[in-house]
Design an enzyme around this catalytic site. Structure first.
Site, PDB file in Angstrom:
ATOM      1  N   ASP A   8      -6.219-120.786 -33.169  1.00 37.74           N
ATOM      2  CA  ASP A   8      -5.066-119.908 -33.306  1.00 37.74           C
ATOM      3  C   ASP A   8      -5.525-118.630 -33.993  1.00 37.74           C
ATOM      4  O   ASP A   8      -6.104-118.678 -35.085  1.00 37.74           O
ATOM      5  CB  ASP A   8      -3.972-120.580 -34.138  1.00 37.74           C
ATOM      6  CG  ASP A   8      -3.287-121.710 -33.385  1.00 37.74           C
ATOM      7  OD1 ASP A   8      -3.658-121.958 -32.225  1.00 37.74           O
ATOM      8  OD2 ASP A   8      -2.384-122.353 -33.964  1.00 37.74           O
ATOM      9  N   ASP A 131       7.800-124.887 -26.419  1.00 40.20           N
ATOM     10  CA  ASP A 131       7.820-125.172 -27.851  1.00 40.20           C
ATOM     11  C   ASP A 131       9.255-125.501 -28.241  1.00 40.20           C
ATOM     12  O   ASP A 131      10.162-124.689 -27.996  1.00 40.20           O
ATOM     13  CB  ASP A 131       7.322-123.969 -28.643  1.00 40.20           C
ATOM     14  CG  ASP A 131       5.951-123.497 -28.159  1.00 40.20           C
ATOM     15  OD1 ASP A 131       5.162-124.347 -27.710  1.00 40.20           O
ATOM     16  OD2 ASP A 131       5.676-122.281 -28.229  1.00 40.20           O
TER      17      ASP A 131
END
Length: 242
Positions: A8, A131
């Site tokens: 990330d 998500d």
């Protein structure tokens, strides 16, 4: 079952967030290319990349970091990239650069037809990131929660050639509490597209538990923080999943 080690990217560095909060970022490596190289050297066949700044900006931000990852894994592993990919120009740019597949998240909710167009143009190279917070799809870097359920959104992309659905339980992400296997398997069992588990994978036992559901359509699992802090031994995990 595939293991997808996560990189990330925030401000050019490898970080992990707690439940998607950009203000709760822990930096694990300031050299993304070197980190990707470590994953590949350990035997990983995929690297999962998220441009966190891009997810909020709505356009790629950490391009130089992604380039360094591509250089490190070229010819050795495949890559999937999400965060700020919301135009065909950006899809084309990354796939032509060598990213194996792009992950469309916010745009998948806002404009499902765009996902279908991208799949038609780039068969097998488009994934959808869903998500969810309490079962409902969150977008814009998880800053907004919609009124659409994860299953409702996933069903919109049946039969259009989506390579995978990456399902993240936001409340589990970065919290080291284990993945939401029940919800992920429930989603996978209702669709034909392969599903990748994301959020909360914190031990080898978690990965083994996920592997038990490959027949339900689970393709693999993403892990980040647990790999960085040593809770999961990467080589051991790869051996167990293969």
């Amino acid at each position: 079952m595939n293991l997808y080690p996560a990189i990330d990217l925030k401000d050019g560095a490898c970080v992990r967030l707690l439940r998607g909060d950009m203000d709760k970022a822990t930096v694990f490596n300031d050299d993304p290319g070197a980190q990707a190289g470590e994953f590949v050297q350990a035997g990983c066949h995929w690297v999962h990349i998220v441009d966190l700044n891009g997810a909020f900006a709505g356009e790629p931000v950490n391009g130089a970091a992604v380039d360094s990852i591509l250089a490190a894994v070229s010819g050795k592993a495949q890559t999937q990239l999400g965060g700020g990919i919301r135009t065909m120009e950006t899809v084309d740019y990354w796939l032509n650069k060598g990213i194996t597949r792009v992950i469309l998240g916010t745009v998948a909710l806002r404009n499902p037809d765009f996902v279908k167009e991208a799949c038609a143009k780039w068969p097998g190279r488009v994934a959808v990131g869903i998500d969810a917070r309490d079962g409902y799809v969150a977008v814009e870097g998880w800053a907004e929660t919609s009124e659409v359920t994860a299953l409702e959104l996933a069903r919109k992309f049946e039969d259009c050639g989506v390579a995978a659905i990456i399902f993240t339980d936001i409340d589990r992400d970065g919290a080291m509490g284990g993945p939401n296997i029940e919800s992920t398997v429930a989603l996978a069992s209702e669709i034909s597209t392969p599903v990748i588990v994301s959020g909360g994978v914190s031990s080898l036992d978690d990965l083994i538990a996920v592997k038990k559901h490959t027949d339900a359509g689970i393709d693999g699992a993403i892990s980040g923080r647990a790999l960085y802090d040593g809770r999961i031994d990467l080589a051991e995990a790869i051996a167990a999943l293969s």
